[in-house]
Design an enzyme around this catalytic site. Structure first.
Site, PDB file in Angstrom:
ATOM      1  N   HIS A 198       0.851  -1.193   0.000  1.00 41.26           N
ATOM      2  CA  HIS A 198       0.000   0.000   0.000  1.00 41.26           C
ATOM      3  C   HIS A 198       0.887   1.244   0.000  1.00 41.26           C
ATOM      4  O   HIS A 198       1.651   1.472   0.940  1.00 41.26           O
ATOM      5  CB  HIS A 198      -0.933   0.002   1.213  1.00 41.26           C
ATOM      6  CG  HIS A 198      -1.999  -1.040   1.096  1.00 41.26           C
ATOM      7  ND1 HIS A 198      -2.512  -1.701   2.179  1.00 41.26           N
ATOM      8  CD2 HIS A 198      -2.628  -1.541   0.000  1.00 41.26           C
ATOM      9  CE1 HIS A 198      -3.437  -2.562   1.754  1.00 41.26           C
ATOM     10  NE2 HIS A 198      -3.519  -2.490   0.444  1.00 41.26           N
ATOM     11  N   GLU A 201       1.642   4.017   2.914  1.00 49.02           N
ATOM     12  CA  GLU A 201       2.060   3.595   4.257  1.00 49.02           C
ATOM     13  C   GLU A 201       3.581   3.673   4.367  1.00 49.02           C
ATOM     14  O   GLU A 201       4.275   2.668   4.487  1.00 49.02           O
ATOM     15  CB  GLU A 201       1.495   2.189   4.521  1.00 49.02           C
ATOM     16  CG  GLU A 201      -0.034   2.200   4.455  1.00 49.02           C
ATOM     17  CD  GLU A 201      -0.682   0.810   4.328  1.00 49.02           C
ATOM     18  OE1 GLU A 201       0.033  -0.200   4.396  1.00 49.02           O
ATOM     19  OE2 GLU A 201      -1.920   0.753   4.162  1.00 49.02           O
ATOM     20  N   ARG A 256      -3.127   4.669  -2.469  1.00 49.77           N
ATOM     21  CA  ARG A 256      -2.960   3.363  -1.817  1.00 49.77           C
ATOM     22  C   ARG A 256      -2.620   2.251  -2.815  1.00 49.77           C
ATOM     23  O   ARG A 256      -1.820   1.365  -2.536  1.00 49.77           O
ATOM     24  CB  ARG A 256      -4.280   3.039  -1.109  1.00 49.77           C
ATOM     25  CG  ARG A 256      -4.472   1.585  -0.657  1.00 49.77           C
ATOM     26  CD  ARG A 256      -5.842   1.467   0.013  1.00 49.77           C
ATOM     27  NE  ARG A 256      -6.301   0.109   0.239  1.00 49.77           N
ATOM     28  CZ  ARG A 256      -6.176  -0.557   1.385  1.00 49.77           C
ATOM     29  NH1 ARG A 256      -5.540   0.006   2.398  1.00 49.77           N
ATOM     30  NH2 ARG A 256      -6.650  -1.761   1.525  1.00 49.77           N
ATOM     31  N   HIS A 331       2.674  -3.094   6.961  1.00 47.29           N
ATOM     32  CA  HIS A 331       1.701  -2.069   6.587  1.00 47.29           C
ATOM     33  C   HIS A 331       1.676  -1.023   7.693  1.00 47.29           C
ATOM     34  O   HIS A 331       2.332  -1.144   8.714  1.00 47.29           O
ATOM     35  CB  HIS A 331       0.299  -2.688   6.501  1.00 47.29           C
ATOM     36  CG  HIS A 331       0.063  -3.564   5.317  1.00 47.29           C
ATOM     37  ND1 HIS A 331      -0.860  -3.277   4.352  1.00 47.29           N
ATOM     38  CD2 HIS A 331       0.613  -4.757   4.958  1.00 47.29           C
ATOM     39  CE1 HIS A 331      -0.877  -4.221   3.441  1.00 47.29           C
ATOM     40  NE2 HIS A 331       0.006  -5.152   3.782  1.00 47.29           N
ATOM     41  N   GLU A 406       0.605  -4.116  11.187  1.00 50.39           N
ATOM     42  CA  GLU A 406       0.216  -2.710  10.999  1.00 50.39           C
ATOM     43  C   GLU A 406       1.053  -1.904  11.974  1.00 50.39           C
ATOM     44  O   GLU A 406       0.835  -1.934  13.187  1.00 50.39           O
ATOM     45  CB  GLU A 406      -1.273  -2.514  11.321  1.00 50.39           C
ATOM     46  CG  GLU A 406      -2.215  -3.312  10.436  1.00 50.39           C
ATOM     47  CD  GLU A 406      -2.436  -2.688   9.059  1.00 50.39           C
ATOM     48  OE1 GLU A 406      -1.949  -1.560   8.830  1.00 50.39           O
ATOM     49  OE2 GLU A 406      -3.085  -3.346   8.230  1.00 50.39           O
TER      50      GLU A 406
HETATM   51  N1  ARG Z   1      -4.923  -3.174   6.483  1.00 53.97           N
HETATM   52  C1  ARG Z   1      -4.627  -4.370   5.740  1.00 53.97           C
HETATM   53  C2  ARG Z   1      -5.417  -4.346   4.446  1.00 53.97           C
HETATM   54  O1  ARG Z   1      -6.475  -3.782   4.394  1.00 53.97           O
HETATM   55  C3  ARG Z   1      -4.940  -5.570   6.554  1.00 53.97           C
HETATM   56  C4  ARG Z   1      -4.708  -6.859   5.868  1.00 53.97           C
HETATM   57  C5  ARG Z   1      -4.855  -8.006   6.787  1.00 53.97           C
HETATM   58  N2  ARG Z   1      -4.823  -9.255   6.091  1.00 53.97           N
HETATM   59  C6  ARG Z   1      -5.856  -9.750   5.413  1.00 53.97           C
HETATM   60  N3  ARG Z   1      -5.691 -10.876   4.777  1.00 53.97           N
HETATM   61  N4  ARG Z   1      -7.022  -9.180   5.404  1.00 53.97           N
HETATM   62  O2  ARG Z   1      -4.977  -4.857   3.473  1.00 53.97           O
HETATM   63 ZN    ZN Z   2      -1.952  -1.469   4.178  1.00 56.26          ZN
END
Ligand code: ARG
Ligand code: ZN
Length: 455
Positions: A198, A201, A256, A331, A406
């Protein structure tokens, strides 16, 4: 240096002609804020019941880009973070007040946070005390070209025990550079770290860079770093989405996604963490190219995710089954240590092991600079989101310890984390990684002893 990147950011974010705050809203908005009109706010909301969630969702649909959800509404009592454009602030805040939906203003001047993030490069900055071998400051953010050059410069220093190479090109043709640290040997377990899938970040690539520099050039007293570099082979990809990252420097600090074009839409990019071929298209993903969580029109539609998957398959899976011991994806923000699954509320059978080592890792972080991280499955402690890389690493590759971290902070600065956080976050993540890798070594040793006993 060409154009000043901060200027472009401001131009895009502030050039529209909608009226600023205060106009026609004399009573709705306290005078103090009128002096800071035309700035973006970030607010944190505390929805108490379903009706609050419904209100937020309807505002989200109505205001589109001007109300950008950094943390989406999910369940009551779960915080929601939103960036509000100046034009919508006078309308939205009174509405929230009326509905009894409580919020804190995290920042009422996002713009000055952004400019503080990229201070003018001064001589003092170049000879920073926390610098890696070649004057590349570890305490500031860097453009993709700077990172790329720095990585190329590492080759001479660390060969033959390390290597820097491209795993393929991005959509716009940038090479995706990765570093291997530690000898390549069939017997060595592999730790994988990627960051920056992303784009906005920034702390994630900065932290990966910090870890790279400490692994290849450990402090004199750092015996454990040497041990880690000698027991594992590390693969670290500090910028997994170079096109998006570059775009955040030049055009839009809050971009993003990737930067690919779509056939039937003017909007660009795919959410690189919804694009993986494991329960692709499930909950928490969008099929609309203009959305922030657009999953792409098929799994691995993006060269960036495809390049990573291909490398991992070729190097570790098809040939060397089981070498990949740890998968970490960095992230920000929120301070969560997340385990699979993201696509379902269910958890994998070895969830207790994942939580156990995750907890130990975050305790190590806490001991380092005091930050607290929450540990749990993505779906359970954050939100449902399918097609993530961590789920793929576990579900398809069978990597036991697959995590998404995160990083800092919990929302005061959010994505626009001031550069002085880089070294502390780096230290913490280094300690976490160290804890995790030592735990995994121990576990492997125990397993090997057991095998010897019973066969
Ligand atoms: N903030 C991340 C996202 O939105 C969290 C990802 C966590 N992992 C997942 N497989 N959802 O991508
Ligand atoms: Zn992210």
């Amino acid at each position: 240096m060409g154009t000043e990147p901060g200027m472009k950011w401001r131009r895009r974010m502030f050039s529209d002609s909608a009226s600023g705050l205060g106009i026609g809203n004399e009573l709705a908005y306290p005078p103090r804020h009128r002096t800071t009109c035309r700035v973006h706010h970030v607010i944190r909301l505390k929805p108490k019941h379903e009706s609050h969630l419904q209100l937020l969702k309807s505002l989200k649909n109505k205001h589109g880009e001007q109300m950008e959800f950094w943390r989406k509404p999910t369940i009551p009592l779960q915080d929601v973070d939103v960036r509000l454009s100046p034009e919508v602030i006078p309308g939205i805040l009174p509405l929230l007040n009326e509905s009894g939906l409580l919020y804190d203003v995290m920042t009422d001047d996002l713009e000055s946070l952004v400019s503080a993030e990229r201070p003018k490069r001064s001589v003092a900055d170049v000879v920073d005390v926390t610098e890696s071998p070649d004057n590349f400051s570890l305490s500031s953010y860097h453009t993709y070209d700077e990172i790329s050059d720095w990585m190329d410069g590492l080759i001479d220093k660390c060969k033959p025990d390390c290597d820097v190479f491209s795993i393929g090109d991005t959509y716009e043709g940038r090479p995706m550079k990765i570093i291997r640290i530690g000898k390549e040997s069939v017997r060595r377990p592999v730790i994988w770290i990627d960051a920056g899938i992303h784009a906005r970040e920034w702390i994630a690539p900065a932290t990966a860079i910090y870890i790279i520099s400490k692994l290849i050039d450990p402090d004199k007293s750092d015996r454990i770093a040497r041990v880690l570099a000698s027991r594992y082979t590390w693969y670290i990809l500090p910028v997994a989405n170079p096109d998006g990252y570059d775009y955040t420097w030049t055009m839009d600090r809050l971009w993003r996604k990737t930067r690919s074009h779509h056939k039937y839409s003017p909007c660009r990019g795919v959410d690189g963490n919804r694009n993986w071929d494991f329960h692709w298209g499930g909950e928490g993903t969008s099929d609309l190219p203009c959305n922030e969580d657009y999953r792409g029109d098929e799994p691995f539609s993006e060269p960036e995710t495809r390049n990573i998957a291909r490398l991992v398959f070729d190097e570790f899976l098809l040939t060397l089954q089981g070498r990949l011991a740890v998968y970490l994806s960095l992230h920000s923000y929120g301070q969560y240590w997340l385990t699979p699954w993201g696509y379902t509320y269910n958890v994998p059978p070895d969830y207790p092991d994942l939580v156990h080592l995750g907890t130990k890792a975050t305790e190590a972080m806490r001991r380092t600079h005091g930050s607290r991280y929450q540990v749990g499955s993505s779906a359970r402690i954050l939100y449902l989101a399918a097609g993530g890389s961590d789920d793929w690493a576990k579900g398809v590759l069978g990597v036991k310890y697959s995590y998404t971290v995160e990083l800092c902070d919990t929302g005061r600065h959010g994505f626009i984390l001031p550069p002085h956080y880089i070294t502390t976050t780096g230290d913490e993540m280094l300690e976490a990684t160290r804890s995790l890798s030592l735990s995994v070594l121990r576990e492997r040793r125990r397993a090997a002893r057991k095998r010897r006993r019973y066969t």
